[in-house]
Design a protein around this motif. Structure first.
Motif, short mmCIF file in Angstrom:
data_model
loop_
_atom_site.label_atom_id
_atom_site.label_comp_id
_atom_site.label_asym_id
_atom_site.label_seq_id
_atom_site.Cartn_x
_atom_site.Cartn_y
_atom_site.Cartn_z
N VAL A 159 9.71 -14.80 8.93
CA VAL A 159 8.80 -14.45 10.02
C VAL A 159 7.76 -15.54 10.23
CG1 VAL A 159 7.03 -12.83 10.76
CG2 VAL A 159 9.15 -11.99 9.82
N GLY A 160 7.34 -16.17 9.14
CA GLY A 160 6.36 -17.25 9.25
C GLY A 160 6.81 -18.31 10.24
N ASN A 161 8.07 -18.71 10.11
CA ASN A 161 8.60 -19.73 11.02
C ASN A 161 8.65 -19.26 12.46
OD1 ASN A 161 9.05 -21.83 9.31
ND2 ASN A 161 11.04 -21.07 8.64
N TRP A 162 9.11 -18.01 12.62
CA TRP A 162 9.22 -17.49 13.97
C TRP A 162 7.86 -17.46 14.63
CZ3 TRP A 162 11.83 -12.61 11.73
CH2 TRP A 162 13.11 -12.95 11.31
N ALA A 170 0.49 -17.99 9.36
CA ALA A 170 0.47 -18.57 10.71
C ALA A 170 -0.12 -17.61 11.74
CB ALA A 170 1.87 -18.97 11.12
N ILE A 171 -0.02 -16.31 11.47
CA ILE A 171 -0.53 -15.34 12.44
C ILE A 171 -2.03 -15.49 12.61
CG2 ILE A 171 -0.92 -12.88 12.85
CD1 ILE A 171 1.70 -12.29 11.67
N LEU A 172 -2.71 -15.79 11.51
CA LEU A 172 -4.16 -15.87 11.59
C LEU A 172 -4.63 -17.15 12.26
CD1 LEU A 172 -5.04 -14.37 8.10
CD2 LEU A 172 -5.02 -13.25 10.32
N ALA A 173 -3.67 -17.98 12.68
CA ALA A 173 -4.07 -19.21 13.38
C ALA A 173 -3.51 -19.21 14.80
CB ALA A 173 -3.57 -20.42 12.62
N ALA A 174 -3.08 -18.04 15.28
CA ALA A 174 -2.46 -17.98 16.60
C ALA A 174 -3.52 -17.91 17.66
CB ALA A 174 -1.53 -16.76 16.67
N LYS A 175 -4.02 -19.04 18.06
CA LYS A 175 -5.20 -19.04 18.92
C LYS A 175 -4.94 -18.60 20.35
CE LYS A 175 -5.38 -24.09 19.41
NZ LYS A 175 -4.12 -24.57 18.91
N SER A 176 -3.68 -18.38 20.73
CA SER A 176 -3.44 -17.89 22.09
C SER A 176 -3.37 -16.38 22.17
CB SER A 176 -2.12 -18.46 22.62
OG SER A 176 -1.07 -17.99 21.79
N LEU A 177 -3.35 -15.73 21.00
CA LEU A 177 -3.17 -14.28 20.98
C LEU A 177 -4.32 -13.53 21.63
CD1 LEU A 177 -1.78 -13.14 17.50
CD2 LEU A 177 -0.73 -12.90 19.72
N ASN A 178 -3.96 -12.55 22.51
CA ASN A 178 -4.98 -11.66 23.05
C ASN A 178 -5.00 -10.33 22.32
OD1 ASN A 178 -4.19 -12.81 26.34
ND2 ASN A 178 -5.99 -13.30 25.13
N ARG A 181 7.29 -0.72 3.55
CA ARG A 181 8.09 -1.01 2.36
C ARG A 181 7.66 -0.08 1.24
NH1 ARG A 181 7.81 -6.24 -1.04
NH2 ARG A 181 9.64 -5.98 -2.34
N HIS A 182 8.63 0.38 0.50
CA HIS A 182 8.32 1.25 -0.63
C HIS A 182 8.94 0.70 -1.89
CE1 HIS A 182 6.86 4.45 2.06
NE2 HIS A 182 7.72 3.94 2.89
N ASP A 183 8.27 0.90 -3.01
CA ASP A 183 8.87 0.46 -4.27
C ASP A 183 9.85 1.53 -4.75
OD1 ASP A 183 5.90 1.19 -6.27
OD2 ASP A 183 7.42 2.52 -5.42
N TYR A 184 10.46 1.28 -5.90
CA TYR A 184 11.52 2.18 -6.35
C TYR A 184 11.01 3.58 -6.63
CZ TYR A 184 9.65 1.03 -10.95
OH TYR A 184 8.82 0.84 -12.00
N GLN A 185 9.68 3.72 -6.80
CA GLN A 185 9.17 5.06 -7.04
C GLN A 185 8.79 5.75 -5.73
OE1 GLN A 185 6.01 4.04 -9.74
NE2 GLN A 185 7.06 4.95 -11.46
N GLY A 186 8.97 5.03 -4.65
CA GLY A 186 8.66 5.62 -3.37
C GLY A 186 7.24 5.40 -2.91
N ASN A 187 6.48 4.56 -3.64
CA ASN A 187 5.11 4.30 -3.21
C ASN A 187 5.08 3.24 -2.14
OD1 ASN A 187 4.06 6.03 -5.22
ND2 ASN A 187 4.36 4.40 -6.73
N PHE A 188 4.13 3.37 -1.27
CA PHE A 188 3.97 2.41 -0.19
C PHE A 188 3.50 1.07 -0.74
CE2 PHE A 188 3.49 1.48 4.23
CZ PHE A 188 2.44 0.56 4.30
N VAL A 189 4.15 0.01 -0.32
CA VAL A 189 3.79 -1.34 -0.78
C VAL A 189 3.39 -2.19 0.42
CG1 VAL A 189 4.67 -3.43 -1.86
CG2 VAL A 189 5.39 -1.21 -2.72
N TYR A 190 2.29 -2.88 0.33
CA TYR A 190 1.85 -3.71 1.45
C TYR A 190 2.68 -4.98 1.54
CZ TYR A 190 -2.25 -0.74 1.70
OH TYR A 190 -3.09 0.34 1.83
N GLY A 191 3.03 -5.37 2.77
CA GLY A 191 3.76 -6.62 2.97
C GLY A 191 2.78 -7.78 3.01
N SER A 192 3.26 -8.99 2.73
CA SER A 192 2.33 -10.11 2.79
C SER A 192 2.40 -10.75 4.18
CB SER A 192 2.61 -11.12 1.69
OG SER A 192 3.74 -11.86 2.01
N LEU A 193 1.25 -10.98 4.71
CA LEU A 193 1.14 -11.43 6.09
C LEU A 193 1.37 -12.92 6.20
CD1 LEU A 193 0.23 -10.25 8.85
CD2 LEU A 193 -2.00 -11.20 8.35
N PRO A 194 2.29 -13.34 7.07
CA PRO A 194 2.48 -14.79 7.26
C PRO A 194 1.18 -15.43 7.74
CG PRO A 194 4.23 -13.54 8.32
CD PRO A 194 3.21 -12.54 7.88
#
Lengths: 166, 322
Positions: free
Chosen positions: B99-102, B135-143, B120-133
């Protein structure tokens, strides 16, 4: 907003279709159309709509009247109305979406485009071609190339691709 | 209507103007929309210039998403079409590494709206946070940016973000900290609407006066044992709408008297005092709507304001008179 008594006369507009037929409608309802709203701001009360025929205009007025009386309580009622509203032939829908586009009625444009999209969803290429009557203007080589480019879209995943043209 | 018995003229839909065709395709999943390109040249061109891509919930796809998206983007680059909006929802996001590349490609195409959701959930079914690419935080055209299910961290190399065109930021089920909020306050000078829902990590929410366009803030907290929001301190001078919703737990300190433009205030699970209320109505001359839900510890509360048009007080135990 200037203070006004509750018994104030509602301002009426006249919409004229391309076939010169006239329809009276409350201004407050008609301004759901961005195009009409602009003309009202330019002081028009007779609004000529040369791009909209009578049959289509009648349907559009019906839509605007229904949506003009939207309150928190009749949302379900309006949903039902919208559902029935799009149960029309393709020719009618096409005329409606062109008119809605010309009149800038965003909610109606969305409703109609969604209706078209619903008929395309999950259908095979062959079925869509039949439903919409879209002729194939590719040469066999071009068609093969375009198919290759989007091979992933044609492969049936877990969703079911409908080959029927209802 | 032109009279014709030609099958070609029976094609009711392709003759519509391209913006309408785009609008129709925008209601479709990318797969259905891409299939349209094999119908005719008009549809091929419509798909290739479609500024929206909704890969929706691709949990059901058995194909390699990386290849698909690479191809689609490469195609667009070839046709030089700009990408306005991209939505992606990944249930099992093993493929997220690409996703980072895209994102980088899309940023090069000046993308305006981005919606990314991972669950995403781990094997016990707990919610796991994904890691944010990053590049998104540098997308200066985003509204508009909508993120669901991510761990939001500042870039490792310099800790700054560049979202200077961002008007709306919606974060749900995310993990973030005060550093991010600080960086956001410095960079997002065009921000109008901020929504943080069901977040974790943050215990104090502070926004200074660096966001002059900020009009609306929504905060909705998770239940304990997740982080509890203890402090809210906002000094956004043009803020009109503030919503603080503690579904469980409560916030102790809320400082908002600098938000002079505030019109509508909703507080749930905030322990206010009579003095606090008095100061509130005195400082916020524009307040016309006030809702107070579930506030403990108050035996008497005086709510007096001649400007207030809407007042709602619910479930405040111990309240004897108001």
């Amino acid at each position: 907003m200037a203070s006004s008594s509750k018994t104030e006369q509602k301002k009426m507009l006249i919409l004229k279709s391309s076939e010169e037929e006239e329809f009276e409608i409350e201004e407050s309802i008609a301004v759901q159309s961005g195009t009409i709203k602009n003309m009202v701001e330019d002081d028009f009360t007779l609004i000529p709509l040369p791009n909209v025929d009578t049959e289509t205009l009648i349907k559009i007025i019906k839509y605007m009247k229904k949506h003009g009386e939207k309150t928190k309580s009749n949302e379900k009622d309006i949903e039902e109305f919208d559902k029935e509203f799009v149960k029309k032939s393709f020719t009618e829908l096409k005329e409606l979406v062109l008119a809605a586009n010309y009149l800038h009625i965003t909610s109606l444009i969305d409703l109609l485009c969604q209706a078209f999209a619903d008929r395309i969803k999950n259908k095979s290429v062959k079925a869509i071609r039949e439903i919409f009557g879209i002729p194939n203007d590719f040469t066999p080589e071009e068609e093969a190339e375009v198919y290759e480019q989007h091979k992933w879209a044609h492969e049936e995943g877990k969703e079911h691709i409908d080959h029927s043209a209802y | 209507m032109d009279g014709n018995n030609d099958a070609v003229c029976d094609d009711r839909i392709s003759k519509l103007p391209e913006p309408i065709l785009h609008h129709i395709l925008s209601f479709l999943h990318a797969k259905d929309a891409a299939r349209m390109s094999t119908l005719s040249k008009v549809w091929d061109s419509t798909w290739n210039s479609l500024p929206y891509l909704d890969f929706g919930d691709i949990f059901d796809w058995s194909i390699n998403l990386n290849v698909v998206i690479d191809q689609t983007l490469a195609n667009r680059k070839k046709h030089k079409s700009s990408m306005q909006k991209f939505s992606l929802c990944l249930r099992h996001y093993a493929g997220l590494c690409n996703v980072g590349n895209w994102i980088k490609i899309r940023i090069a195409c000046n993308i305006k709206e981005l919606n990314l959701r991972v669950e995403r959930h781990d094997y016990q079914g707990n919610f796991v946070y994904g890691s944010l690419p990053e590049a998104i935080l540098a997308a200066k055209s985003l509204n508009v940016l909508n993120l669901f299910g991510f761990n939001i961290e500042l870039p490792a190399y310099d800790g700054t973000i560049n979202l200077s065109s961002l008007q709306e930021l919606h974060l749900s089920f995310v993990f973030l900290d005060e550093q991010f909020i600080k960086a956001m306050c410095t960079s997002c000078c065009n921000l109008e609407h901020l929504s943080l829902q069901y977040f974790n990590g943050l215990t104090s929410f502070q926004v200074g006066d660096t966001l002059p366009k900020l009009k609306k803030i929504d905060l909705v907290t998770l239940e304990p044992p997740h982080s509890v929001l203890q402090l809210v301190d906002i000094a956004a001078i043009n803020l009109e709408d503030l919503w603080i919703n503690n579904l469980y737990g409560s916030t102790n300190v809320v400082r908002i008297t600098a938000c002079k433009a505030l019109k509508s205030l909703y507080l749930r699970g905030v322990d206010v005092t009579s003095n606090w209320l008095e100061e509130l109505f005195y400082s916020l001359q524009n307040l016309v709507k006030f809702e107070l839900i579930r506030c403990k510890n108050q035996k008497t509360m005086k709510i007096a304001s001649d400007r207030l048009k809407q007042l709602r007080v619910v479930d405040c135990h111990n309240l004897i008179s108001a």
